[in-house]
Design a protein around this motif. Sequence first.
Motif, PDB file in Angstrom:
ATOM      1  N   LEU A  30       0.823  -1.201   0.000  1.00 41.56           N
ATOM      2  CA  LEU A  30       0.000   0.000   0.000  1.00 41.56           C
ATOM      3  C   LEU A  30       0.860   1.254   0.000  1.00 41.56           C
ATOM      4  CD1 LEU A  30      -2.952   0.798  -0.057  1.00 41.56           C
ATOM      5  CD2 LEU A  30      -2.965   0.813   2.440  1.00 41.56           C
ATOM      6  N   ALA A  31       1.980   1.232   0.729  1.00 40.43           N
ATOM      7  CA  ALA A  31       2.862   2.402   0.775  1.00 40.43           C
ATOM      8  C   ALA A  31       3.431   2.701  -0.612  1.00 40.43           C
ATOM      9  CB  ALA A  31       3.986   2.173   1.776  1.00 40.43           C
ATOM     10  N   ASP A  32       3.812   1.659  -1.360  1.00 40.01           N
ATOM     11  CA  ASP A  32       4.325   1.873  -2.714  1.00 40.01           C
ATOM     12  C   ASP A  32       3.250   2.467  -3.608  1.00 40.01           C
ATOM     13  OD1 ASP A  32       6.808   0.921  -2.066  1.00 40.01           O
ATOM     14  OD2 ASP A  32       6.509  -1.070  -2.918  1.00 40.01           O
ATOM     15  N   ALA A  33       2.020   1.969  -3.453  1.00 38.81           N
ATOM     16  CA  ALA A  33       0.912   2.500  -4.254  1.00 38.81           C
ATOM     17  C   ALA A  33       0.672   3.967  -3.925  1.00 38.81           C
ATOM     18  CB  ALA A  33      -0.349   1.683  -3.997  1.00 38.81           C
ATOM     19  N   GLU A  34       0.647   4.296  -2.647  1.00 37.33           N
ATOM     20  CA  GLU A  34       0.411   5.679  -2.241  1.00 37.33           C
ATOM     21  C   GLU A  34       1.533   6.598  -2.690  1.00 37.33           C
ATOM     22  OE1 GLU A  34      -2.266   4.788   1.778  1.00 37.33           O
ATOM     23  OE2 GLU A  34      -0.101   5.090   1.942  1.00 37.33           O
ATOM     24  N   ASP A  35       2.775   6.104  -2.623  1.00 41.39           N
ATOM     25  CA  ASP A  35       3.907   6.920  -3.083  1.00 41.39           C
ATOM     26  C   ASP A  35       3.799   7.202  -4.579  1.00 41.39           C
ATOM     27  OD1 ASP A  35       4.983   6.987  -0.570  1.00 41.39           O
ATOM     28  OD2 ASP A  35       6.508   5.459  -0.946  1.00 41.39           O
ATOM     29  N   ALA A  36       3.412   6.188  -5.355  1.00 37.74           N
ATOM     30  CA  ALA A  36       3.271   6.377  -6.796  1.00 37.74           C
ATOM     31  C   ALA A  36       2.170   7.383  -7.105  1.00 37.74           C
ATOM     32  CB  ALA A  36       2.973   5.035  -7.474  1.00 37.74           C
ATOM     33  N   VAL A  37       1.072   7.310  -6.377  1.00 42.30           N
ATOM     34  CA  VAL A  37      -0.038   8.243  -6.595  1.00 42.30           C
ATOM     35  C   VAL A  37       0.361   9.662  -6.195  1.00 42.30           C
ATOM     36  CG1 VAL A  37      -2.395   8.825  -5.888  1.00 42.30           C
ATOM     37  CG2 VAL A  37      -1.796   6.451  -6.390  1.00 42.30           C
ATOM     38  N   GLN A  38       1.107   9.792  -5.096  1.00 40.62           N
ATOM     39  CA  GLN A  38       1.578  11.111  -4.691  1.00 40.62           C
ATOM     40  C   GLN A  38       2.537  11.693  -5.726  1.00 40.62           C
ATOM     41  OE1 GLN A  38       0.568  13.073  -2.408  1.00 40.62           O
ATOM     42  NE2 GLN A  38       2.151  14.668  -2.557  1.00 40.62           N
ATOM     43  N   ASP A  39       3.426  10.866  -6.262  1.00 38.27           N
ATOM     44  CA  ASP A  39       4.345  11.332  -7.310  1.00 38.27           C
ATOM     45  C   ASP A  39       3.573  11.756  -8.555  1.00 38.27           C
ATOM     46  OD1 ASP A  39       6.489  10.866  -5.685  1.00 38.27           O
ATOM     47  OD2 ASP A  39       7.110   8.986  -6.666  1.00 38.27           O
ATOM     48  N   ALA A  40       2.502  11.007  -8.861  1.00 38.92           N
ATOM     49  CA  ALA A  40       1.681  11.369 -10.017  1.00 38.92           C
ATOM     50  C   ALA A  40       1.023  12.733  -9.810  1.00 38.92           C
ATOM     51  CB  ALA A  40       0.625  10.296 -10.266  1.00 38.92           C
ATOM     52  N   ARG A  70       9.236   0.229  -9.653  1.00 41.01           N
ATOM     53  CA  ARG A  70       9.288  -0.433  -8.340  1.00 41.01           C
ATOM     54  C   ARG A  70       9.219  -1.949  -8.488  1.00 41.01           C
ATOM     55  NH1 ARG A  70       7.032   4.567  -7.264  1.00 41.01           N
ATOM     56  NH2 ARG A  70       7.447   5.469  -5.190  1.00 41.01           N
ATOM     57  N   MET A  71       8.378  -2.412  -9.384  1.00 44.07           N
ATOM     58  CA  MET A  71       8.205  -3.846  -9.587  1.00 44.07           C
ATOM     59  C   MET A  71       9.496  -4.488 -10.089  1.00 44.07           C
ATOM     60  SD  MET A  71       4.506  -3.403 -11.383  1.00 44.07           S
ATOM     61  CE  MET A  71       4.420  -4.965 -12.233  1.00 44.07           C
ATOM     62  N   ARG A  72      10.169  -3.833 -11.013  1.00 45.60           N
ATOM     63  CA  ARG A  72      11.387  -4.405 -11.572  1.00 45.60           C
ATOM     64  C   ARG A  72      12.510  -4.452 -10.537  1.00 45.60           C
ATOM     65  NH1 ARG A  72      10.791  -1.482 -17.533  1.00 45.60           N
ATOM     66  NH2 ARG A  72       9.578  -3.165 -18.494  1.00 45.60           N
ATOM     67  N   SER A  73      12.617  -3.420  -9.705  1.00 43.86           N
ATOM     68  CA  SER A  73      13.641  -3.457  -8.657  1.00 43.86           C
ATOM     69  C   SER A  73      13.259  -4.448  -7.563  1.00 43.86           C
ATOM     70  CB  SER A  73      13.846  -2.057  -8.066  1.00 43.86           C
ATOM     71  OG  SER A  73      12.647  -1.579  -7.464  1.00 43.86           O
ATOM     72  N   ALA A  74      11.954  -4.566  -7.282  1.00 43.83           N
ATOM     73  CA  ALA A  74      11.494  -5.521  -6.268  1.00 43.83           C
ATOM     74  C   ALA A  74      11.732  -6.953  -6.723  1.00 43.83           C
ATOM     75  CB  ALA A  74      10.011  -5.305  -5.967  1.00 43.83           C
ATOM     76  N   ALA A  75      11.632  -7.214  -8.032  1.00 50.15           N
ATOM     77  CA  ALA A  75      11.858  -8.565  -8.546  1.00 50.15           C
ATOM     78  C   ALA A  75      13.270  -9.033  -8.236  1.00 50.15           C
ATOM     79  CB  ALA A  75      11.602  -8.601 -10.053  1.00 50.15           C
ATOM     80  N   VAL A  76      14.224  -8.108  -8.275  1.00 51.38           N
ATOM     81  CA  VAL A  76      15.605  -8.451  -7.938  1.00 51.38           C
ATOM     82  C   VAL A  76      15.725  -8.730  -6.445  1.00 51.38           C
ATOM     83  CG1 VAL A  76      17.991  -7.622  -7.907  1.00 51.38           C
ATOM     84  CG2 VAL A  76      16.507  -7.096  -9.870  1.00 51.38           C
ATOM     85  N   ARG A  77      15.089  -7.879  -5.624  1.00 52.39           N
ATOM     86  CA  ARG A  77      15.174  -8.062  -4.171  1.00 52.39           C
ATOM     87  C   ARG A  77      14.496  -9.362  -3.735  1.00 52.39           C
ATOM     88  NH1 ARG A  77      13.566  -2.694  -4.314  1.00 52.39           N
ATOM     89  NH2 ARG A  77      11.492  -3.209  -3.510  1.00 52.39           N
ATOM     90  N   ARG A  78      13.438  -9.752  -4.409  1.00 50.78           N
ATOM     91  CA  ARG A  78      12.710 -10.962  -4.004  1.00 50.78           C
ATOM     92  C   ARG A  78      13.517 -12.228  -4.223  1.00 50.78           C
ATOM     93  NH1 ARG A  78       6.432  -9.971  -5.984  1.00 50.78           N
ATOM     94  NH2 ARG A  78       6.200  -7.922  -5.042  1.00 50.78           N
ATOM     95  N   GLU A  79      14.566 -12.140  -5.035  1.00 50.83           N
ATOM     96  CA  GLU A  79      15.429 -13.312  -5.218  1.00 50.83           C
ATOM     97  C   GLU A  79      16.133 -13.669  -3.914  1.00 50.83           C
ATOM     98  OE1 GLU A  79      18.036 -12.452  -8.429  1.00 50.83           O
ATOM     99  OE2 GLU A  79      16.443 -12.397  -9.940  1.00 50.83           O
ATOM    100  N   LEU A 119       3.988 -13.623 -11.284  1.00 50.50           N
ATOM    101  CA  LEU A 119       4.188 -13.254 -12.687  1.00 50.50           C
ATOM    102  C   LEU A 119       5.346 -12.267 -12.816  1.00 50.50           C
ATOM    103  CD1 LEU A 119       0.469 -12.549 -13.695  1.00 50.50           C
ATOM    104  CD2 LEU A 119       1.818 -14.565 -14.323  1.00 50.50           C
ATOM    105  N   PRO A 120       6.067 -12.295 -13.939  1.00 46.51           N
ATOM    106  CA  PRO A 120       7.063 -11.250 -14.206  1.00 46.51           C
ATOM    107  C   PRO A 120       6.387  -9.885 -14.256  1.00 46.51           C
ATOM    108  CG  PRO A 120       7.301 -13.099 -15.739  1.00 46.51           C
ATOM    109  CD  PRO A 120       6.015 -13.310 -15.016  1.00 46.51           C
ATOM    110  N   PRO A 121       7.120  -8.808 -13.932  1.00 43.36           N
ATOM    111  CA  PRO A 121       6.499  -7.478 -13.877  1.00 43.36           C
ATOM    112  C   PRO A 121       5.730  -7.073 -15.128  1.00 43.36           C
ATOM    113  CG  PRO A 121       8.673  -7.399 -12.877  1.00 43.36           C
ATOM    114  CD  PRO A 121       8.519  -8.775 -13.466  1.00 43.36           C
ATOM    115  N   ASP A 122       6.290  -7.314 -16.322  1.00 43.03           N
ATOM    116  CA  ASP A 122       5.610  -6.876 -17.542  1.00 43.03           C
ATOM    117  C   ASP A 122       4.293  -7.607 -17.754  1.00 43.03           C
ATOM    118  OD1 ASP A 122       8.017  -5.558 -17.696  1.00 43.03           O
ATOM    119  OD2 ASP A 122       8.344  -5.978 -19.816  1.00 43.03           O
TER     120      ASP A 122
END
Length: 296
Positions: A30-40, A70-79, A119-122
Amino acid sequence: MPTSNAALAAEFDQHRSRLIGIGYRLTGRLADAEDAVQDAWLRLASTDRETIRDLGGWLTTVVSRLCLDRMRSAAVRREQYVGPWLPEPLVGALDQDPGDIVAGQDDLRIAALRVLHELPPDQRLAFVLHDGFDVPFAEIAEVLGCSVAAARQHASRARRVMADAQPPPRVPLPEQQKVLEEFLAAVASKDLAAITRVLHPEVAVYGDSDGKARTARRPVVGVDKVARFILGLMAKYGDGLVENVQLVLVNGDLGLVFRGSESLPEPRVFTMAVRDGRPAAIFDIVNPDKLTRVPW
């Protein structure tokens, strides 16, 4: 005539819930979603409103791009993530208005989001935007930086994965409560046969901790393994596992909040997916980073 800040903010607020819903589905936080909306919003405030023909589409594109990063960087961290990864639970009281993000949204149940986030980010982005929010593939292709045909293929592959996984659909809350009560009674009995009887034959337990609290480090799959796993927990923690719990809504489904006790010190959020009147998937979220918004 330029749009005033107040008028622009009011217009933006009409899209806020939808944008946060998109961001939460994409990132699982939720924090990532809110940050993205605030940036928008900040980008909108510095843009000439008169140059934007479709504000909803413009904001969806901006939020989606921000979330994709965020999703692409998170995919690396989730490894390096320890154990299964589950989304941040959206927890509320039974009598609390679930809000526009959760209310009536079957795809926001934990069982569906768990599969979505494999699923992959794309693929995840194409599926969420097209199947969930009717965004045209031309706009999705622009976000992903690919052709329209590639965007269609991303969504198609995601659709097949989601269909093959068959996450249990949401059942009515009264049925969920009946199943939950039967499950807790069986667990409290500490009887292996009783626990086995209430579980779905293909039941699985998913524990999310990132190694920061105690739960299953790998999915526990199959009725016998899950029953013995639960029995082992009761032997270790005793009645604290089924006492001092609060019935809540977790992403619109029934769940439990464990505040922690002397025998079971880690706070946790528990919920399940029901199939054929039995628990088919059990989710145990104990990663403290994902419980900061839980109303303890």
